[in-house]
Write a protein that holds these residues in place. Sequence first.
Motif: not given
Length: 491
Positions: A229-245
């Motif tokens: 959660p602390v790193l989720s503000v980083c675009p890379l972390v948000e994209r890779a962790y949430t996995k929209p695809l």
Amino acid sequence: MAKSYEELMGALGRAVFFRPERQRVRDLLSREAHPQLLVDGDEHPLFDVSLNGVSFLSQDSAESWAAGRELEVTLFLHGREAFRGRGRVARVEPGPRKGVRIGVALVGGFLDLPEILHQDEEGQLETDLRAGPEFWRERIPQPLQESVGRAVHFLHFYRQVLDRNEARYRARGARAGDPIASLADRALAELREPWAEIQRSASRAAVECLGDRQVLLASKRLTETLVTPVLSVCPLVERAYTKPLGYAGDYKVMQYYYNNALEGDSVFARVFHKLGVEHPLSAGVRTRKDYVVRLMEDEHLRYLDRAEASPAFRVASLGCGPAREVSDFIARRRGWPGHVAWTLIDQEDEALSIAYNDSHRQLQATGADGSLQCLHLSFVQIMRDPSLLPIESGQHFIFATGLFDYLGEAVAQVLVRTLFDQLAPGGLVVLGNALGPNDHFWSPEFILDWTMLYRTRDEMLRLAKRLPESAEVSVEIEPGNAYYFLMVRKH
């Protein structure tokens, strides 16, 4: 603009017959669901499910599962019965590693997947409320708890420092200019090595977790609760962790790696995004790309030196993503004798669109003689039946840089043979795979929930097990020392 009803396309060929999609259990259900499948009272590992059937693994011989045999099927989630019904054996095929996989068509009923998911979520909620965090913490090795605690303290400390000073600069009238940009640069210089050491230390501590699934799940959950959660503000972390695809390493993540830039809405976000794209596996994406470009250049020159009768140098890329290797090859070479024909295959149409546009733009800019064929194909299809791979024979160079990170050994061996068979005599297949063991797997596996199969040199060589003795096989490491490459030449 919306299409009219008459413009909407249906499917063609065999695809006109609707078949409910099968979903792997590991992708559908939570880690804590502990699905149990009883078939005529005996438990078997559940493999995948669909609206009208299930498949499971069995160590019994294929003859034990005669087509048409009726079975009683019971599914338990979180220790509770979620489904009971009857089914009929519809297919028997080899298992992913050994044994057989049995496909069962349900008779007179169906699996209500939304309800199954609801039951899973309710089970998770009940467990979390009853057990609390100590249920997980007591399973986690002390060294990893200490590493995670150190990471959390580090991140919170520097988030406060960077947020406070960014606000101070803005209050003094600074825009996104020199003082704020300088703050990011100063932070990067100071934090790069300490953060890298924290990740290395956590990776060493996490090795102990890998041999026990419950310990691994508990340790991942601790990290995802405190660090992610602390790193989720980083675009890379948000994209890779949430996995929209649906998976972590999609084309957008690859673009972040290639851009290798400060990106984000705050100094903290930009700094730790940049540190993320400097991670050994991230940097390795860039160095392996350059490595493949050089190999492609070498193979092209080799092809030209042989003065073959073939009208074109033929290249195929499996799991191409944005295909930066192709656009960079064109930009570097700018022109060549004869024609180069690329076949680019990926499961994401947006990735193929980027690959086509970037490479076509380079062809237009340089006037080089090349053509691009982009094929949209699900990797699930490839893994189920590698023979479906639509690559024409006579290829001079075939490469896949990231796909094999996710393939089990048996499937990978079949795919290696399939690709080898599509080579022209003298052609080369190069297949990348994240190197193991390593001291940097904690970040992708624990922070991003990004599971990869890290292979040793011997494990890479085993992927060539199905090849003929005439094949020339070797393993090399790309310059970033993050990925092995299996090299197979056809003679």
